[in-house]
Design a protein around this motif. Structure first.
Motif, PDB file in Angstrom:
ATOM      1  N   TYR A   1       0.820  -1.218   0.000  1.00 43.83           N
ATOM      2  CA  TYR A   1       0.000   0.000   0.000  1.00 43.83           C
ATOM      3  C   TYR A   1       0.853   1.267   0.000  1.00 43.83           C
ATOM      4  O   TYR A   1       0.385   2.341   0.396  1.00 43.83           O
ATOM      5  CB  TYR A   1      -0.960   0.028   1.191  1.00 43.83           C
ATOM      6  N   ASN A   2       2.094   1.157  -0.432  1.00 41.14           N
ATOM      7  CA  ASN A   2       2.954   2.336  -0.520  1.00 41.14           C
ATOM      8  C   ASN A   2       2.631   3.070  -1.820  1.00 41.14           C
ATOM      9  O   ASN A   2       2.830   2.533  -2.916  1.00 41.14           O
ATOM     10  CB  ASN A   2       4.421   1.914  -0.517  1.00 41.14           C
ATOM     11  N   PRO A   3       2.132   4.316  -1.736  1.00 43.62           N
ATOM     12  CA  PRO A   3       1.716   5.037  -2.941  1.00 43.62           C
ATOM     13  C   PRO A   3       2.833   5.304  -3.943  1.00 43.62           C
ATOM     14  O   PRO A   3       2.561   5.732  -5.059  1.00 43.62           O
ATOM     15  CB  PRO A   3       1.156   6.355  -2.395  1.00 43.62           C
ATOM     16  N   VAL A   4       4.075   5.075  -3.562  1.00 44.34           N
ATOM     17  CA  VAL A   4       5.161   5.263  -4.509  1.00 44.34           C
ATOM     18  C   VAL A   4       5.022   4.301  -5.691  1.00 44.34           C
ATOM     19  O   VAL A   4       5.547   4.549  -6.774  1.00 44.34           O
ATOM     20  CB  VAL A   4       6.533   5.098  -3.815  1.00 44.34           C
ATOM     21  N   TYR A   5       4.277   3.203  -5.477  1.00 48.71           N
ATOM     22  CA  TYR A   5       4.078   2.222  -6.540  1.00 48.71           C
ATOM     23  C   TYR A   5       2.807   2.477  -7.352  1.00 48.71           C
ATOM     24  O   TYR A   5       2.447   1.669  -8.208  1.00 48.71           O
ATOM     25  CB  TYR A   5       4.027   0.810  -5.958  1.00 48.71           C
ATOM     26  N   LYS A   6       2.137   3.579  -7.096  1.00 44.21           N
ATOM     27  CA  LYS A   6       0.923   3.918  -7.833  1.00 44.21           C
ATOM     28  C   LYS A   6       1.302   4.708  -9.080  1.00 44.21           C
ATOM     29  O   LYS A   6       1.891   5.797  -8.987  1.00 44.21           O
ATOM     30  CB  LYS A   6      -0.022   4.734  -6.950  1.00 44.21           C
ATOM     31  N   VAL A   7       0.952   4.159 -10.244  1.00 40.80           N
ATOM     32  CA  VAL A   7       1.408   4.744 -11.498  1.00 40.80           C
ATOM     33  C   VAL A   7       0.398   4.425 -12.594  1.00 40.80           C
ATOM     34  O   VAL A   7      -0.405   3.498 -12.469  1.00 40.80           O
ATOM     35  CB  VAL A   7       2.815   4.186 -11.851  1.00 40.80           C
ATOM     36  N   ASN A   8       0.421   5.239 -13.646  1.00 42.21           N
ATOM     37  CA  ASN A   8      -0.484   5.062 -14.783  1.00 42.21           C
ATOM     38  C   ASN A   8       0.337   4.897 -16.049  1.00 42.21           C
ATOM     39  O   ASN A   8       1.092   5.802 -16.419  1.00 42.21           O
ATOM     40  CB  ASN A   8      -1.373   6.304 -14.896  1.00 42.21           C
TER      41      ASN A   8
ATOM     42  N   GLU B   1      -2.753   8.375   1.907  1.00 41.56           N
ATOM     43  CA  GLU B   1      -3.334   7.055   1.679  1.00 41.56           C
ATOM     44  C   GLU B   1      -3.366   6.747   0.187  1.00 41.56           C
ATOM     45  O   GLU B   1      -3.410   7.644  -0.662  1.00 41.56           O
ATOM     46  CB  GLU B   1      -4.745   6.990   2.273  1.00 41.56           C
ATOM     47  N   TRP B   2      -3.372   5.444  -0.132  1.00 41.81           N
ATOM     48  CA  TRP B   2      -3.263   4.992  -1.513  1.00 41.81           C
ATOM     49  C   TRP B   2      -4.310   5.636  -2.430  1.00 41.81           C
ATOM     50  O   TRP B   2      -4.001   6.149  -3.495  1.00 41.81           O
ATOM     51  CB  TRP B   2      -3.366   3.465  -1.564  1.00 41.81           C
ATOM     52  N   GLY B   3      -5.547   5.635  -2.017  1.00 45.52           N
ATOM     53  CA  GLY B   3      -6.622   6.106  -2.878  1.00 45.52           C
ATOM     54  C   GLY B   3      -6.514   7.565  -3.246  1.00 45.52           C
ATOM     55  O   GLY B   3      -6.976   7.992  -4.309  1.00 45.52           O
ATOM     56  N   ALA B   4      -5.898   8.385  -2.370  1.00 44.31           N
ATOM     57  CA  ALA B   4      -5.789   9.817  -2.611  1.00 44.31           C
ATOM     58  C   ALA B   4      -4.488  10.211  -3.299  1.00 44.31           C
ATOM     59  O   ALA B   4      -4.331  11.356  -3.717  1.00 44.31           O
ATOM     60  CB  ALA B   4      -5.896  10.572  -1.290  1.00 44.31           C
ATOM     61  N   ALA B   5      -3.569   9.275  -3.424  1.00 47.71           N
ATOM     62  CA  ALA B   5      -2.244   9.597  -3.943  1.00 47.71           C
ATOM     63  C   ALA B   5      -2.253   9.820  -5.448  1.00 47.71           C
ATOM     64  O   ALA B   5      -3.034   9.210  -6.191  1.00 47.71           O
ATOM     65  CB  ALA B   5      -1.270   8.478  -3.603  1.00 47.71           C
ATOM     66  N   ALA B   6      -1.378  10.711  -5.894  1.00 48.48           N
ATOM     67  CA  ALA B   6      -1.200  10.957  -7.333  1.00 48.48           C
ATOM     68  C   ALA B   6      -0.477   9.775  -7.963  1.00 48.48           C
ATOM     69  O   ALA B   6       0.258   9.039  -7.296  1.00 48.48           O
ATOM     70  CB  ALA B   6      -0.394  12.227  -7.538  1.00 48.48           C
ATOM     71  N   MET B   7      -0.698   9.608  -9.262  1.00 50.24           N
ATOM     72  CA  MET B   7      -0.045   8.530 -10.001  1.00 50.24           C
ATOM     73  C   MET B   7       1.238   9.039 -10.636  1.00 50.24           C
ATOM     74  O   MET B   7       1.258  10.121 -11.210  1.00 50.24           O
ATOM     75  CB  MET B   7      -0.971   7.976 -11.075  1.00 50.24           C
ATOM     76  N   GLY B   8       2.302   8.256 -10.536  1.00 50.60           N
ATOM     77  CA  GLY B   8       3.527   8.613 -11.234  1.00 50.60           C
ATOM     78  C   GLY B   8       4.780   8.419 -10.409  1.00 50.60           C
ATOM     79  O   GLY B   8       4.747   8.376  -9.178  1.00 50.60           O
ATOM     80  N   MET B   9       5.909   8.282 -11.131  1.00 51.92           N
ATOM     81  CA  MET B   9       7.213   8.050 -10.527  1.00 51.92           C
ATOM     82  C   MET B   9       8.251   8.909 -11.237  1.00 51.92           C
ATOM     83  O   MET B   9       8.150   9.127 -12.445  1.00 51.92           O
ATOM     84  CB  MET B   9       7.624   6.580 -10.689  1.00 51.92           C
ATOM     85  N   VAL B  10       9.258   9.368 -10.507  1.00 54.42           N
ATOM     86  CA  VAL B  10      10.395   9.994 -11.175  1.00 54.42           C
ATOM     87  C   VAL B  10      11.271   8.897 -11.762  1.00 54.42           C
ATOM     88  O   VAL B  10      11.323   7.779 -11.244  1.00 54.42           O
ATOM     89  CB  VAL B  10      11.211  10.887 -10.220  1.00 54.42           C
ATOM     90  N   GLY B  11      11.974   9.219 -12.853  1.00 51.86           N
ATOM     91  CA  GLY B  11      12.736   8.155 -13.492  1.00 51.86           C
ATOM     92  C   GLY B  11      13.975   8.554 -14.262  1.00 51.86           C
ATOM     93  O   GLY B  11      14.765   7.705 -14.659  1.00 51.86           O
ATOM     94  N   LEU B  12      14.202   9.845 -14.480  1.00 54.64           N
ATOM     95  CA  LEU B  12      15.334  10.257 -15.308  1.00 54.64           C
ATOM     96  C   LEU B  12      16.683   9.829 -14.740  1.00 54.64           C
ATOM     97  O   LEU B  12      17.589   9.461 -15.490  1.00 54.64           O
ATOM     98  CB  LEU B  12      15.322  11.780 -15.481  1.00 54.64           C
TER      99      LEU B  12
END
Length: 428
Positions: free
Chosen positions: A269-276, A315-326
């Motif tokens: 449930y770590n929002p860091v893994y929430k991505v689109n 919380e997971w449901g409220a978190a934004a989607m996306g990760m930094v990656g450069l």
């Protein structure tokens, strides 16, 4: 000092050679070159690549400078070995006019850490109702050739057809965020065993695959170019493979995180893994790797999506989607593709420099490491292995899924037209 001698580097992973830079150009490549009073960079054991090109970066400026700016984003790019990035249009205001894309383009020129090529929106305000000023953006100083509503799908088939017809006139490409919105309402993660166990709304693979299938057929009908953003499922791979077998002008990208991470991580449930699109299954990950190796997937693109702390630390449901990656992309590709034997370093150069530059028509980038070419270069210590520490990132945001994970490889130097933007791992 205008001359730089990179001594003993393995060019594209091959035999050690010296590379002499004079001003903005590579003057000579060969063994045992004299230093000619040049600044010498000892590169024994390191791999020299053409500067990396990212076809999918979110720089957030204008409008969300709390998460990233053109300055901080291009500094992150240089740290990761990139000499050119394509900036997505979902800013505030949206990059749907010549004025906004020119603003982003000029900010990139002013800061000088890498070249910034704006991507124009397909539709006004990303709303999917009316075509944006595609021609005006192309004819502007920014010279836009790639258009995308990324973050949203151009889900209306008629609108997508019109966009493909319009960009065909000047050889442009529409980069589609493949997500059927009606199939993903309330979706939080990949639809499957894990989503069922966690009770989170599922994001079915068919929501991506159905749009890709429709769009490759539209591209074939129109005779235009379509590019698939962040392809993430095994089924999508098969559709693109089929389309290419028919001669349809389609290209596709995969992100580093979809080459490494799976939906099993969502159990934390770590929002860091929430991505689109969402992290998929191990089967999908393996299919994506194989497709990148065999050329079905053309390129690696980061989908660098920075967010401020408060948008992720919730919380997971409220978190934004996306990760930094450069700043971690090349390390993840080394881990998933080179270490596994699926690609050599020449293959990495192809997928992370040559092909993305060709798709986006990034002049002067994605060029061979040879005499007479622009000195856009990246030097990598491939023997390095270390733990990812986001505290050291140049990006303004820290939403990385790799914190504390050991990854191989470290970019030590980046040159943009002969000017060092990164030296010994430190930004100039």
């Amino acid at each position: 000092m205008s001359k730089i001698l990179i001594r003993g580097a393995k060019v594209l992973g091959g035999e050690p050679q010296d590379v002499l830079i004079d001003g903005e150009i590579i003057e000579r490549v060969g063994a045992g070159l004299p230093d000619d009073d040049a600044l010498v960079v000892e590169a024994e054991g390191k791999v020299l690549l053409p500067g990396l090109v990212d076809l999918h970066t979110h720089l957030r400026e204008p409008g969300r400078e709390d998460s990233e700016t053109v300055l901080t984003g291009t500094r992150a790019a240089a740290s990761g070995g990139y000499t050119a990035v394509f900036a997505m249009a979902n800013t505030f205001p949206v990059a749907d006019t010549a004025g906004v894309v020119e603003q982003v383009y000029r900010l990139g020129q002013e800061h000088g850490y890498c070249d910034v090529q704006p991507i124009g929106a397909v539709t006004v305000g990303l709303e999917g109702k009316k075509l944006a000023e595609l021609g005006a953006m192309h004819e502007s100083a920014a010279g836009v050739t790639v258009f995308s509503d990324d973050g949203k799908c151009v889900d209306d088939a008629v609108m997508m057809r019109r966009a493909l017809e319009y960009v065909k006139a000047f050889g442009g490409v529409v980069a589609q965020h493949a997500q059927e919105p009606r199939l993903t309402e309330g979706a939080q993660m990949n639809e499957g065993v894990v989503s069922a166990e966690l009770g989170l709304g599922g994001w079915p693979a068919v929501a991506e695959e159905s749009i890709i299938a429709r769009d490759v057929l539209l591209a074939e009908h129109v005779g235009s170019r379509v590019h698939i953003c962040h392809l993430s499922t095994a089924g999508s791979v098969e559709i693109v493979r089929w389309a290419k077998s028919r001669g349809i002008d389609v290209t596709a990208e995969v992100t580093p995180h979809h080459l490494l991470l799976t939906d099993e991580l969502v159990r934390t449930y770590n929002p860091v893994y929430k991505v689109n699109p969402p992290l998929r299954t191990e089967r999908d990950v393996l299919a994506l790797r194989e497709a990148l190796a065999d050329g079905t997937i053309d390129i690696v693109a980061t989908d660098h999506a920075p967010h401020p702390h408060e948008d992720k630390d919730c919380e997971w449901g409220a978190a934004a989607m996306g990760m930094v990656g450069l700043e971690t992309a090349l390390s993840v590709v080394q881990e998933t593709m080179v270490t596994t034997g699926l690609l050599d370093w020449a293959g990495v150069a192809d997928r992370m420099s040559f092909k993305p530059a060709k798709i986006g028509r990034a002049a002067g980038h994605g060029r061979p490491v040879s005499a007479g070419e622009p000195a856009n270069l990246t030097l990598v210590d491939t023997a390095y292995r270390g733990s990812v520490d986001p505290a050291g990132f140049a990006s303004r945001s820290r939403n990385t899924p790799y914190e504390g994970r050991e990854l191989p490889g470290r970019v030590t130097h980046t040159w943009l037209r002969g000017k060092a933007t990164l030296v010994d791992g430190k930004l100039t």
